[in-house]
Design a protein around this motif. Sequence first.
Motif, PDB file in Angstrom:
ATOM      1  N   UNK A 122     -58.257  49.906  -8.266  1.00  0.00           N
ATOM      2  CA  UNK A 122     -57.193  48.894  -8.418  1.00  0.00           C
ATOM      3  C   UNK A 122     -57.693  47.467  -8.243  1.00  0.00           C
ATOM      4  N   UNK A 123     -58.934  47.305  -7.770  1.00  0.00           N
ATOM      5  CA  UNK A 123     -59.507  45.962  -7.690  1.00  0.00           C
ATOM      6  C   UNK A 123     -59.583  45.315  -9.071  1.00  0.00           C
ATOM      7  N   UNK A 124     -59.628  46.138 -10.139  1.00  0.00           N
ATOM      8  CA  UNK A 124     -59.574  45.576 -11.484  1.00  0.00           C
ATOM      9  C   UNK A 124     -58.253  44.848 -11.711  1.00  0.00           C
ATOM     10  N   UNK A 125     -57.170  45.390 -11.156  1.00  0.00           N
ATOM     11  CA  UNK A 125     -55.888  44.708 -11.270  1.00  0.00           C
ATOM     12  C   UNK A 125     -55.931  43.363 -10.558  1.00  0.00           C
ATOM     13  N   UNK A 126     -56.664  43.313  -9.449  1.00  0.00           N
ATOM     14  CA  UNK A 126     -56.812  42.052  -8.743  1.00  0.00           C
ATOM     15  C   UNK A 126     -57.527  41.024  -9.616  1.00  0.00           C
ATOM     16  N   UNK A 127     -58.551  41.469 -10.396  1.00  0.00           N
ATOM     17  CA  UNK A 127     -59.223  40.582 -11.330  1.00  0.00           C
ATOM     18  C   UNK A 127     -58.212  39.904 -12.256  1.00  0.00           C
ATOM     19  N   UNK A 128     -57.357  40.718 -12.863  1.00  0.00           N
ATOM     20  CA  UNK A 128     -56.390  40.184 -13.825  1.00  0.00           C
ATOM     21  C   UNK A 128     -55.341  39.310 -13.143  1.00  0.00           C
ATOM     22  N   UNK A 129     -54.927  39.682 -11.940  1.00  0.00           N
ATOM     23  CA  UNK A 129     -53.957  38.864 -11.210  1.00  0.00           C
ATOM     24  C   UNK A 129     -54.536  37.494 -10.885  1.00  0.00           C
ATOM     25  N   UNK A 130     -55.768  37.474 -10.408  1.00  0.00           N
ATOM     26  CA  UNK A 130     -56.398  36.193 -10.086  1.00  0.00           C
ATOM     27  C   UNK A 130     -56.581  35.370 -11.353  1.00  0.00           C
ATOM     28  N   UNK A 131     -56.881  36.025 -12.468  1.00  0.00           N
ATOM     29  CA  UNK A 131     -56.991  35.319 -13.739  1.00  0.00           C
ATOM     30  C   UNK A 131     -55.658  34.662 -14.094  1.00  0.00           C
ATOM     31  N   UNK A 132     -54.565  35.405 -13.975  1.00  0.00           N
ATOM     32  CA  UNK A 132     -53.244  34.837 -14.245  1.00  0.00           C
ATOM     33  C   UNK A 132     -52.925  33.688 -13.317  1.00  0.00           C
ATOM     34  N   UNK A 133     -53.342  33.813 -12.063  1.00  0.00           N
ATOM     35  CA  UNK A 133     -53.129  32.753 -11.077  1.00  0.00           C
ATOM     36  C   UNK A 133     -53.874  31.486 -11.479  1.00  0.00           C
ATOM     37  N   UNK A 134     -55.166  31.626 -11.781  1.00  0.00           N
ATOM     38  CA  UNK A 134     -55.976  30.458 -12.129  1.00  0.00           C
ATOM     39  C   UNK A 134     -55.497  29.803 -13.432  1.00  0.00           C
ATOM     40  N   UNK A 135     -55.242  30.611 -14.451  1.00  0.00           N
ATOM     41  CA  UNK A 135     -54.833  30.058 -15.743  1.00  0.00           C
ATOM     42  C   UNK A 135     -53.507  29.312 -15.614  1.00  0.00           C
ATOM     43  N   UNK A 136     -52.570  29.883 -14.877  1.00  0.00           N
ATOM     44  CA  UNK A 136     -51.272  29.228 -14.701  1.00  0.00           C
ATOM     45  C   UNK A 136     -51.408  27.943 -13.902  1.00  0.00           C
ATOM     46  N   UNK A 137     -52.215  27.990 -12.855  1.00  0.00           N
ATOM     47  CA  UNK A 137     -52.416  26.802 -12.025  1.00  0.00           C
ATOM     48  C   UNK A 137     -53.040  25.664 -12.811  1.00  0.00           C
ATOM     49  N   UNK A 138     -53.996  25.987 -13.667  1.00  0.00           N
ATOM     50  CA  UNK A 138     -54.786  24.944 -14.328  1.00  0.00           C
ATOM     51  C   UNK A 138     -54.257  24.523 -15.688  1.00  0.00           C
ATOM     52  N   UNK A 139     -53.541  25.414 -16.392  1.00  0.00           N
ATOM     53  CA  UNK A 139     -53.204  25.122 -17.782  1.00  0.00           C
ATOM     54  C   UNK A 139     -51.703  25.094 -18.083  1.00  0.00           C
ATOM     55  N   UNK A 140     -50.868  25.403 -17.114  1.00  0.00           N
ATOM     56  CA  UNK A 140     -49.423  25.482 -17.409  1.00  0.00           C
ATOM     57  C   UNK A 140     -48.881  24.167 -17.959  1.00  0.00           C
ATOM     58  N   UNK A 141     -49.322  23.059 -17.397  1.00  0.00           N
ATOM     59  CA  UNK A 141     -48.815  21.756 -17.828  1.00  0.00           C
ATOM     60  C   UNK A 141     -49.591  21.195 -19.018  1.00  0.00           C
ATOM     61  N   UNK A 142     -50.667  21.872 -19.429  1.00  0.00           N
ATOM     62  CA  UNK A 142     -51.503  21.335 -20.506  1.00  0.00           C
ATOM     63  C   UNK A 142     -51.160  21.919 -21.872  1.00  0.00           C
ATOM     64  N   UNK A 143     -50.340  22.966 -21.895  1.00  0.00           N
ATOM     65  CA  UNK A 143     -49.987  23.589 -23.167  1.00  0.00           C
ATOM     66  C   UNK A 143     -48.565  23.170 -23.534  1.00  0.00           C
ATOM     67  N   UNK A 144     -48.477  22.314 -24.557  1.00  0.00           N
ATOM     68  CA  UNK A 144     -47.163  21.835 -24.972  1.00  0.00           C
ATOM     69  C   UNK A 144     -46.926  21.942 -26.460  1.00  0.00           C
ATOM     70  N   UNK A 145     -47.998  22.152 -27.228  1.00  0.00           N
ATOM     71  CA  UNK A 145     -47.855  22.297 -28.672  1.00  0.00           C
ATOM     72  C   UNK A 145     -48.960  23.213 -29.192  1.00  0.00           C
ATOM     73  N   UNK A 146     -48.953  23.425 -30.511  1.00  0.00           N
ATOM     74  CA  UNK A 146     -49.913  24.368 -31.088  1.00  0.00           C
ATOM     75  C   UNK A 146     -51.344  23.863 -30.951  1.00  0.00           C
TER      76      UNK A 146
END
Length: 361
Positions: free
Chosen positions: A42-66
């Motif tokens: 299940x540590x693989x699930x942790x990999x994906x969770x941390x990926x979702x955490x980092x991507x959301x933290x860093x890119x949520x406000x940067x994606x606004x158009x195509x």
Amino acid sequence: MYYRIFDCWRFVAAMLIMAYHFLFWAPYGVDAGTQVLYRLLPLLDMFFMISGFFITTRYREKIGDFASYLRFMRGRAARLLPLHYAITLFFAAVALYAWAKGAPNYPWRQNLEALPAHLLLLHAFGTTDGLALNYPSWSISAEFFAYALFPLVVLLLRVGGLKALVVSIALWVGLLELASAKGWFGPGGWTTADSMGAYRALADFMIGAAVAIVVERRMINVRSHLPGCLATGFVLIAMLSGSHHSVVMPLMVAALVLTALAETARPESTTFLAPLMPVTRVAFGIYLIHPVMEFIFLEVVWYHGLAGTGLIGFYLYWWLPMIASVVAAMASHRYFEPFCAKGLLPAKPRRGEAERLLASA
């Protein structure tokens, strides 16, 4: 903000996954060792969770158009694809050599048949008959599925907030449970899926995105690392005891939330881990590169050479491919991946040009 503890977690997870794969070459102790390490998958699930955490933290406000979405995907491709393609082509060359030699015990036909799916990043959607060729890279295919749908996560957060994202997670997990009950993911269900792991990864990725919002809003005021350490301990106990994923996953989410809250509240509290970062930050490379070292050091050198000679014991020898994997990952991170990224990413404007562009904007 640099999350040093999460980097350490990913490094430990990569090392344990590597140890699990290498252990299958052992002449004794295989059953006991692999049974213990399998419970930690299940540590693989942790990999994906941390990926979702980092991507959301860093890119949520940067994606606004195509256009910003394309820049995001191009950046992700520059980060992950060069190493994936290099290792995939290495094993494709091995398969071609085995085919030319008529090797009866090497699965060259299965590997070559899987090559198009690997190149098109489709091998985590059930397009291959089990894992083949560059077998850990199903997670790269799964990651890109999550990246491709990341704008939907952003949209959910902007329209309905955290509540909308949590409801979507619940609905997706419910669909995965229903599909598992119908046998679509095999006997292990969706939580152990690999060649169909894209759907599993999306659930984990969205959970990580929700964790990022909880931490950003500081919905719980946690400043001490003790709660996160305790939650992490409970996660390990639950995994090693073979607890159901309905127990392990919530504990893992709690560990992520509590740990991130403590580190964001007191970033200086993890500075003692800074000397480890040159090694811990290459967890991705270790995870992808270790099959190459497994092939060279265990299949070629050990199985076809040293095994049975008595010159060295396996459990002493297996440190060699482990160390080689770490060293190769560090070299790749320092030289190969930046070189490839330089060709894939647009050149950054020089300071004078950047100032001119800003002045004319």
